[in-house]
Design an enzyme around this catalytic site. Structure first.
Site, mmCIF file in Angstrom:
data_model
loop_
_atom_site.group_PDB
_atom_site.id
_atom_site.type_symbol
_atom_site.label_atom_id
_atom_site.label_comp_id
_atom_site.label_asym_id
_atom_site.label_seq_id
_atom_site.Cartn_x
_atom_site.Cartn_y
_atom_site.Cartn_z
ATOM 1 N N LYS A 186 50.755 72.313 38.173
ATOM 2 C CA LYS A 186 49.304 72.419 38.374
ATOM 3 C C LYS A 186 48.761 70.994 38.324
ATOM 4 O O LYS A 186 48.539 70.435 37.258
ATOM 5 C CB LYS A 186 48.681 73.283 37.269
ATOM 6 C CG LYS A 186 47.436 74.052 37.675
ATOM 7 C CD LYS A 186 46.260 73.178 38.057
ATOM 8 C CE LYS A 186 45.559 72.602 36.841
ATOM 9 N NZ LYS A 186 44.522 71.598 37.246
ATOM 10 N N GLY A 221 47.751 64.149 29.674
ATOM 11 C CA GLY A 221 46.303 64.170 29.827
ATOM 12 C C GLY A 221 45.618 63.917 28.504
ATOM 13 O O GLY A 221 46.182 63.248 27.628
ATOM 14 N N SER A 222 44.420 64.470 28.343
ATOM 15 C CA SER A 222 43.631 64.147 27.156
ATOM 16 C C SER A 222 44.165 64.854 25.916
ATOM 17 O O SER A 222 44.772 65.921 25.988
ATOM 18 C CB SER A 222 42.165 64.522 27.391
ATOM 19 O OG SER A 222 42.039 65.915 27.497
ATOM 20 N N THR A 223 43.888 64.260 24.774
ATOM 21 C CA THR A 223 44.335 64.797 23.494
ATOM 22 C C THR A 223 43.750 66.190 23.250
ATOM 23 O O THR A 223 44.446 67.104 22.801
ATOM 24 C CB THR A 223 43.950 63.799 22.383
ATOM 25 O OG1 THR A 223 44.616 62.561 22.680
ATOM 26 C CG2 THR A 223 44.370 64.264 21.017
ATOM 27 N N THR A 251 42.672 68.466 25.499
ATOM 28 C CA THR A 251 43.299 69.467 26.372
ATOM 29 C C THR A 251 44.726 69.730 25.912
ATOM 30 O O THR A 251 45.198 70.867 25.963
ATOM 31 C CB THR A 251 43.232 68.996 27.840
ATOM 32 O OG1 THR A 251 41.865 68.864 28.195
ATOM 33 C CG2 THR A 251 43.895 69.980 28.779
ATOM 34 N N GLY A 252 45.405 68.701 25.418
ATOM 35 C CA GLY A 252 46.759 68.879 24.888
ATOM 36 C C GLY A 252 46.793 69.885 23.751
ATOM 37 O O GLY A 252 47.689 70.732 23.673
ATOM 38 N N GLU A 294 52.157 64.280 26.414
ATOM 39 C CA GLU A 294 51.945 62.846 26.593
ATOM 40 C C GLU A 294 50.443 62.660 26.691
ATOM 41 O O GLU A 294 49.840 62.972 27.709
ATOM 42 C CB GLU A 294 52.681 62.383 27.855
ATOM 43 C CG GLU A 294 52.971 60.902 27.825
ATOM 44 C CD GLU A 294 51.830 60.103 28.384
ATOM 45 O OE1 GLU A 294 50.950 59.710 27.574
ATOM 46 O OE2 GLU A 294 51.800 59.883 29.595
ATOM 47 N N CYS A 298 47.054 55.926 30.523
ATOM 48 C CA CYS A 298 47.197 56.343 29.122
ATOM 49 C C CYS A 298 47.680 55.185 28.274
ATOM 50 O O CYS A 298 47.294 55.039 27.129
ATOM 51 C CB CYS A 298 48.128 57.540 29.010
ATOM 52 S SG CYS A 298 49.627 57.352 29.968
ATOM 53 N N GLU A 322 39.583 56.341 23.079
ATOM 54 C CA GLU A 322 40.083 56.049 24.417
ATOM 55 C C GLU A 322 38.906 56.064 25.391
ATOM 56 O O GLU A 322 38.219 57.067 25.526
ATOM 57 C CB GLU A 322 41.119 57.103 24.818
ATOM 58 C CG GLU A 322 41.738 56.832 26.166
ATOM 59 C CD GLU A 322 42.872 57.791 26.496
ATOM 60 O OE1 GLU A 322 42.634 59.021 26.511
ATOM 61 O OE2 GLU A 322 43.991 57.316 26.742
HETATM 62 P P1 NAI Z 1 42.229 66.651 31.059
HETATM 63 O O1 NAI Z 1 43.258 66.316 30.053
HETATM 64 O O2 NAI Z 1 41.293 67.758 30.708
HETATM 65 O O3 NAI Z 1 42.939 67.024 32.456
HETATM 66 C C1 NAI Z 1 44.303 66.818 32.729
HETATM 67 C C2 NAI Z 1 44.907 68.058 33.343
HETATM 68 O O4 NAI Z 1 44.786 69.164 32.453
HETATM 69 C C3 NAI Z 1 44.274 68.513 34.649
HETATM 70 O O5 NAI Z 1 45.278 69.013 35.517
HETATM 71 C C4 NAI Z 1 43.373 69.642 34.211
HETATM 72 O O6 NAI Z 1 43.109 70.565 35.249
HETATM 73 C C5 NAI Z 1 44.205 70.277 33.124
HETATM 74 N N1 NAI Z 1 43.446 71.079 32.147
HETATM 75 C C6 NAI Z 1 42.182 70.885 31.693
HETATM 76 N N2 NAI Z 1 41.848 71.828 30.785
HETATM 77 C C7 NAI Z 1 42.918 72.655 30.670
HETATM 78 C C8 NAI Z 1 43.201 73.815 29.896
HETATM 79 N N3 NAI Z 1 42.307 74.332 29.043
HETATM 80 N N4 NAI Z 1 44.418 74.402 30.019
HETATM 81 C C9 NAI Z 1 45.353 73.890 30.845
HETATM 82 N N5 NAI Z 1 45.140 72.806 31.614
HETATM 83 C C10 NAI Z 1 43.937 72.188 31.537
HETATM 84 O O7 NAI Z 1 41.436 65.309 31.365
HETATM 85 P P2 NAI Z 1 40.007 65.066 32.079
HETATM 86 O O8 NAI Z 1 39.005 66.042 31.593
HETATM 87 O O9 NAI Z 1 40.217 64.985 33.532
HETATM 88 O O10 NAI Z 1 39.649 63.598 31.527
HETATM 89 C C11 NAI Z 1 38.989 63.415 30.293
HETATM 90 C C12 NAI Z 1 39.619 62.327 29.455
HETATM 91 O O11 NAI Z 1 40.983 62.630 29.235
HETATM 92 C C13 NAI Z 1 39.668 60.951 30.065
HETATM 93 O O12 NAI Z 1 38.491 60.261 29.869
HETATM 94 C C14 NAI Z 1 40.806 60.312 29.330
HETATM 95 O O13 NAI Z 1 40.377 59.796 28.100
HETATM 96 C C15 NAI Z 1 41.739 61.453 29.086
HETATM 97 N N6 NAI Z 1 42.860 61.480 30.056
HETATM 98 C C16 NAI Z 1 44.024 60.931 29.662
HETATM 99 C C17 NAI Z 1 45.093 60.879 30.522
HETATM 100 C C18 NAI Z 1 46.371 60.258 30.099
HETATM 101 O O14 NAI Z 1 47.204 59.947 30.938
HETATM 102 N N7 NAI Z 1 46.582 60.073 28.809
HETATM 103 C C19 NAI Z 1 45.002 61.379 31.903
HETATM 104 C C20 NAI Z 1 43.736 61.985 32.212
HETATM 105 C C21 NAI Z 1 42.719 62.004 31.308
#
Ligand code: NAI
Ligand code: MG
Length: 491
Positions: A185, A238-240, A242-243, A260, A294, A393
């Site tokens: 996804k 992705g974000s902490t 959402t993790g 991660e 990240c 972050e």
């Molecule tokens: P996010 O972590 O919410 O999104 C990343 C992925 O998770 C996307 O594919 C999204 O559709 C999916 N996702 C979102 N909510 C979900 C859920 N409840 N269940 C399953 N999958 C879900 O990140 P977002 O909202 O795009 O960005 C917000 C902040 O997250 C950024 O400002 C940054 O600080 C952080 N981030 C960190 C990343 C990293 O590589 N460490 C990458 C992207 C964002």
């Protein structure tokens, strides 16, 4: 463009889900607009998948795992498919780089660098899967005990928007090399390259149902995928926050996860460091991909004796940085979307209101389209390490510089956030290089260098809230498989 565009709808190129080796529309037929961050204009659309689409994709992956041949194929044959995929990535490199760059806003040279890394991931895992093996274990008399590394089954990969090609490649490379099947996804903001890669994987000989991609929002498609009872393992970048949600969802089925997550990675500059060598690396580590990495080097800790020199040098460089559209290939592109642009702007405004010294600001190119999500880089100096801008972050081109007194002080400040992903140490003192590298809590430590997002061969992952599990390198093959112990009683 290639065959991945199966029809054109009014708003532009209509990309499809990839399930069971075929392009399919979502059950609802609903679509998400895809806009270029460089000008905010819609140029494509992707399916807005829901729980039914997720179920379809997971069942296709489960069937492919059960029926074979993928999971039972000799590892060397799976490896050949991945190697061929790497070659196809290279062959279609210009197209993939252009697509990725347009979809995410990253400068075209970064899109090309991502393609090169992507090719390397498939090449690396193409050659690695047949080099992993189990043990024979000394056991009781009359017994022989051995271990096998077995695939988990269906792996769900939830991918962010910052490095879609690369992050998919490190997940898919390791998962597929070990014989798992995959449901991906990608992020709603950057799904196009994943659809194209699934198609190329198919062309490379990966059988139907092994590599599936469904697009949609995290709260719908992502949540349904992480909670699906037929998913055997979940890997997320992705974000902490959402993790945490994904781990809770996967916990309902007691499934394993690799997480991660974010970072607030420090680079520690001692007074004896080679400052000329350090300076461009310090800047690039936060400017690369607009700071949306990240492992971005978002904090610089500088020993008091050289603080002025380093802060002045950074300010000079920051004031010359220019953001512009992806195809202008300037120092940095726009941020991914309006929400991130507002978030970064809000954090910078809050730091200014808190009285933190803004040492320099870059600029946005005068001819950058008005609808783009640009943000001029910001450099803060003399930052109290407890302040939000040094703790949270930002995920944008924002750098916080903090002075320190001695080695103990540097380690305390470096370890003083809730993250622990990457660190850089700049010193010519060999003993100090080892001491600091060992005491900093981070999954990767670079000495006299820094690799934001780099090094496909190098195990990568976090301590503390930066996550757990390891990706990249050979190590990822262990996360993407489970040990089975077999005991023979032969008397
Ligand atoms: P996010 O972590 O919410 O999104 C990343 C992925 O998770 C996307 O594919 C999204 O559709 C999916 N996702 C979102 N909510 C979900 C859920 N409840 N269940 C399953 N999958 C879900 O990140 P977002 O909202 O795009 O960005 C917000 C902040 O997250 C950024 O400002 C940054 O600080 C952080 N981030 C960190 C990343 C990293 O590589 N460490 C990458 C992207 C964002
Ligand atoms: Mg996009």
């Amino acid at each position: 463009m290639g065959t991945h565009i199966s029809r054109t709808v009014a708003e532009g190129l209509a990309f499809m889900n990839f399930i069971g080796g075929r392009q399919v529309e979502s059950v609802s037929g609903k679509r998400i607009d895809v806009a270029s961050p460089s000008d905010g204009k819609v140029f494509a659309s992707i399916p807005e998948s829901g729980a039914q689409d997720v179920d379809r994709a997971v069942r296709a992956a489960a069937r492919a795992f059960e029926d074979g041949p993928w999971s039972r194929m000799p590892a060397v044959e799976r490896g050949r498919c991945l190697t061929r995929l790497g070659l196809l990535v290279e062959k279609h490199g210009d197209e993939l780089a252009a697509l990725e760059s347009r979809d995410t806003g990253k400068p075209i040279r970064q899109g090309k660098a991502d393609v090169t890394a992507t090719m390397r991931y498939y090449e690396f895992y193409g050659g690695a899967g047949d080099k992993i093996h189990g043990d024979t274990i000394p056991f009781l008399p009359g017994y022989t005990a051995l271990t096998l590394r077995e695939p988990h089954g269906v792996v769900a990969g939830i991918i962010p928007w910052n490095y879609p090609l690369q992050i998919l490649a490190r997940v898919a490379g390791a998962a597929l090399a070990m014989g798992n099947t995959l449901v991906v996804k990608p992020a709603e903001d950057a799904s196009l390259s994943a659809i194209r890669i699934a198609e190329l994987a198919h062309e490379a000989g990966v059988p139907e149902g092994v590599f599936n991609v469904i697009t949609g929002y995290g709260r719908d498609a992502g949540a349904a995928l992480s909670a699906h009872p037929m998913v055997d393992y979940v890997t997320f970048t992705g974000s902490t926050l959402t993790g945490t949600a994904i781990q809770q969802a996967a916990a309902v089925n007691n499934r394993g996860v690799t997480m991660e997550l974010g970072g607030k990675s420090p680079q520690i500059v001692f007074a004896d460091a080679d400052l000329d060598a350090a300076m461009p690396v310090l800047v690039n580590a936060i400017i690369q991909n607009g700071g949306q990495t990240c492992s971005a080097g978002s904090r610089i800790l500088v020993q008091r004796e050289v603080y002025e020199a380093v802060a002045t040098g950074l300010a000079e460089r920051f004031s010359k940085l220019v953001a512009g559209p992806h195809d202008a290939d300037l120092d940095l592109g726009p941020l991914i979307n309006r929400k991130q642009q507002e978030r970064v702007a809000g954090m910078v405004a809050a730091a200014e209101e808190a009285g933190i010294a803004l040492l320099a600001r870059g600029s946005v190119a005068g001819d950058a389209p008005a609808g783009g999500y640009y943000f001029a880089p910001a450099l803060f100096g003399s930052v109290d390490p407890e302040k939000a801008i040094a703790q949270e972050e930002v995920f944008g081109p924002v750098l916080a510089v903090t002075p320190f007194e001695d080695e103990a002080d540097a380690i305390r400040i470096a370890n003083g956030t809730e993250f622990g992903l990457v660190a850089g140490v700049w010193t010519r003192d060999g003993g100090r290089q080892h001491r600091v590298a060992k005491r900093v809590r981070a999954g990767q430590v670079f000495v006299n260098g820094y690799g934001a997002g780099g090094g496909i061969e190098l195990p990568f992952g976090g301590f503390k809230k930066s996550g757990h599990g390891r990706e990249k390198g050979f190590e990822a093959l262990y996360d993407m498989s489970a040990t089975k112990t077999i005991v023979f009683n032969h008397g």
